[in-house]
Design a protein around this motif. Structure first.
Motif, short mmCIF file in Angstrom:
data_model
loop_
_atom_site.label_atom_id
_atom_site.label_comp_id
_atom_site.label_asym_id
_atom_site.label_seq_id
_atom_site.Cartn_x
_atom_site.Cartn_y
_atom_site.Cartn_z
N LEU A 223 0.83 -1.20 0.00
CA LEU A 223 0.00 0.00 0.00
C LEU A 223 0.86 1.25 0.00
CD1 LEU A 223 -2.81 1.32 0.23
CD2 LEU A 223 -2.61 1.09 2.71
N PHE A 224 1.88 1.27 0.86
CA PHE A 224 2.80 2.41 0.91
C PHE A 224 3.52 2.59 -0.43
CE2 PHE A 224 3.43 1.95 5.78
CZ PHE A 224 2.24 2.65 5.99
N SER A 225 3.96 1.49 -1.01
CA SER A 225 4.71 1.57 -2.27
C SER A 225 3.82 2.05 -3.41
CB SER A 225 5.30 0.20 -2.62
OG SER A 225 6.19 -0.23 -1.61
N PHE A 226 2.60 1.54 -3.46
CA PHE A 226 1.69 1.96 -4.52
C PHE A 226 1.37 3.45 -4.42
CE2 PHE A 226 -2.29 2.62 -6.70
CZ PHE A 226 -2.22 1.80 -7.80
N THR A 227 1.00 3.90 -3.23
CA THR A 227 0.67 5.32 -3.06
C THR A 227 1.90 6.20 -3.27
OG1 THR A 227 0.97 5.08 -0.66
CG2 THR A 227 -1.27 4.88 -1.53
N GLY A 228 3.07 5.72 -2.81
CA GLY A 228 4.29 6.49 -3.03
C GLY A 228 4.63 6.64 -4.49
N GLN A 267 -12.07 22.22 -14.43
CA GLN A 267 -11.41 21.12 -15.13
C GLN A 267 -10.16 20.66 -14.39
OE1 GLN A 267 -12.86 23.65 -16.55
NE2 GLN A 267 -13.45 23.29 -18.68
N LEU A 268 -9.42 21.63 -13.86
CA LEU A 268 -8.21 21.29 -13.12
C LEU A 268 -8.54 20.49 -11.87
CD1 LEU A 268 -5.14 21.63 -12.94
CD2 LEU A 268 -5.51 23.76 -11.68
N MET A 269 -9.56 20.89 -11.12
CA MET A 269 -9.95 20.17 -9.93
C MET A 269 -10.55 18.81 -10.29
SD MET A 269 -8.83 22.05 -7.66
CE MET A 269 -9.27 20.84 -6.44
N GLY A 270 -11.28 18.75 -11.40
CA GLY A 270 -11.82 17.46 -11.83
C GLY A 270 -10.72 16.46 -12.15
N SER A 271 -9.66 16.94 -12.78
CA SER A 271 -8.52 16.07 -13.08
C SER A 271 -7.86 15.57 -11.80
CB SER A 271 -7.50 16.83 -13.93
OG SER A 271 -8.09 17.29 -15.14
N ALA A 272 -7.75 16.45 -10.81
CA ALA A 272 -7.17 16.05 -9.52
C ALA A 272 -8.05 15.02 -8.82
CB ALA A 272 -6.98 17.28 -8.63
N VAL A 273 -9.37 15.18 -8.91
CA VAL A 273 -10.29 14.21 -8.30
C VAL A 273 -10.13 12.85 -8.95
CG1 VAL A 273 -12.72 13.61 -8.01
CG2 VAL A 273 -11.96 15.94 -7.54
N LEU A 274 -10.05 12.79 -10.27
CA LEU A 274 -9.84 11.52 -10.96
C LEU A 274 -8.53 10.87 -10.54
CD1 LEU A 274 -11.03 12.41 -14.58
CD2 LEU A 274 -12.26 11.07 -12.87
N ALA A 275 -7.53 11.70 -10.25
CA ALA A 275 -6.21 11.17 -9.91
C ALA A 275 -6.17 10.52 -8.53
CB ALA A 275 -5.17 12.29 -9.97
N ILE A 276 -7.08 10.91 -7.62
CA ILE A 276 -7.04 10.35 -6.27
C ILE A 276 -7.95 9.13 -6.11
CG2 ILE A 276 -6.49 12.60 -5.28
CD1 ILE A 276 -9.37 12.73 -4.25
N ILE A 277 -8.79 8.85 -7.08
CA ILE A 277 -9.75 7.75 -6.93
C ILE A 277 -9.06 6.39 -6.76
CG2 ILE A 277 -11.52 6.43 -8.15
CD1 ILE A 277 -12.62 9.06 -9.22
N PRO A 278 -8.05 6.01 -7.59
CA PRO A 278 -7.45 4.67 -7.42
C PRO A 278 -6.82 4.46 -6.05
CG PRO A 278 -6.88 5.60 -9.56
CD PRO A 278 -7.53 6.70 -8.79
N THR A 279 -6.09 5.44 -5.52
CA THR A 279 -5.47 5.26 -4.21
C THR A 279 -6.52 5.21 -3.11
OG1 THR A 279 -5.12 7.67 -4.14
CG2 THR A 279 -3.28 6.30 -4.84
N LEU A 280 -7.59 5.97 -3.26
CA LEU A 280 -8.67 5.94 -2.27
C LEU A 280 -9.33 4.57 -2.23
CD1 LEU A 280 -10.47 7.44 -0.24
CD2 LEU A 280 -11.91 8.15 -2.16
N VAL A 281 -9.63 4.01 -3.39
CA VAL A 281 -10.23 2.68 -3.46
C VAL A 281 -9.29 1.63 -2.88
CG1 VAL A 281 -11.06 0.89 -5.04
CG2 VAL A 281 -11.69 3.28 -5.41
#
Length: 302
Positions: A223-228, A267-281
């Motif tokens: 988990l640490f390695s993936f998020t890092g 759009q910039l915030m939407g891109s950031a939201v998409l970027a955090i979804i995999p680590t959150l899941v």
């Protein structure tokens, strides 16, 4: 019996007051702890909520209104624009690149740290502990010190603008090796001795005995390695110049030039939201293993 209790209380009037005072102190301390945790949670959560809700605002509302936690009108145009822009800002391509890089890096990290942890905790060789603590001390040096030498090595290997530039560096992180080593040291050596009596080699002991018992700490290190790897920003900005091959963190920097300067904040915030979804899941599925790993002896169940 009840008369006796009342009599003792009457003879000792301070007894009940003392107990009441202790209970009140505990309640007050508990309330202050709750208030502190709520305030701390709000400090971390409110900016995240505001960032998510901003991705559903129109550009007019972002510019014209002040701080408002929730938008007046929820729109999905920002995400439509993000997902349909495949030329200058291919966000889906960047997400796929990051998923591949982080997954491959994590798999190799788990293999390397489990084998290395086994060597440092279960095998005896000359200078074992000295070598371990020397490498552990070196790992405390700031990572920025190694940027130029690391780039020179990657360039010499021809890995610039390739996934290998992100996958290979950092596989033998001493922080993860330290966690695995300490976890393994909590396992009784009798397990190894019993396996050796049955004729098992070091490889068989590692695969059949040790690995099943250290799954919780390996999952946490994964988990640490993936998020890092997913959140790494400085290194991918250095080793990637090809837009199509960038991971999402380097792509978000590029988006600041495309969507930034108060032109397309949604759009910039939407891109950031998409970027955090995999680590959150990933965290939601792996959090129980994180709790298990807090106890370094959790692999042993009597």
């Amino acid at each position: 019996m009840s008369n006796q209790v009342v009599h003792k209380s009457n003879n000792n009037p301070n007894l009940s007051v003392k107990h009441i005072g202790k209970g009140s102190d505990k309640s007050i301390s508990k309330y202050f702890a709750y208030i502190f945790l709520i305030v701390l949670c709000a400090i971390f959560v409110i900016p995240v909520i505001y960032g998510i809700t901003t991705s559903f605002r129109s550009q007019t509302e972002v510019v014209s209104t002040g701080f408002r936690l929730f938008p007046e009108k929820w729109i999905f145009d920002n995400y439509v624009t993000i997902l349909t822009n495949t030329s200058t800002a291919p966000i889906l391509r960047w997400l796929m690149n990051s998923i591949f890089i982080a997954t491959m890096h994590t798999i190799l990290v788990v293999i390397v740290i489990s084998v290395t942890g086994y060597g440092y905790s279960r095998m005896n060789f000359k200078g074992r502990d000295t070598l371990f603590f020397v490498l552990l001390g070196i790992s405390f040096f700031p990572g920025v010190v190694n940027l130029i030498p690391s780039y020179k090595i990657i360039d010499a290997l021809g890995w610039v603008n390739t996934s290998w530039a992100m996958i290979i560096p950092g596989l033998a992180g001493m922080g993860n090796i330290f966690l695995v080593r300490q976890f393994m040291k909590g396992l009784p050596k009798e397990l190894d001795e019993s396996a050796r009596i049955d004729g098992a080699s070091d490889y068989r002991i590692y695969i059949s005995v040790i690995v099943p018992l250290i799954k919780p700490i390996l999952i946490v290190c994964a988990l640490f390695s993936f998020t890092g790897s997913w959140n790494d920003f400085l290194w991918p900005v250095i080793v990637y110049t090809d837009v199509e091959k960038m991971p999402v963190t380097a792509g978000l920097l590029l988006l600041q030039d495309i969507y930034g300067n108060y032109r397309m904040i949604g759009q910039l915030m939407g891109s950031a939201v998409l970027a955090i979804i995999p680590t959150l899941v990933l965290f939601l599925f792996a959090q129980k293993y994180f709790v298990q790993s807090i106890n370094l002896n959790s692999g042993i169940k009597g």
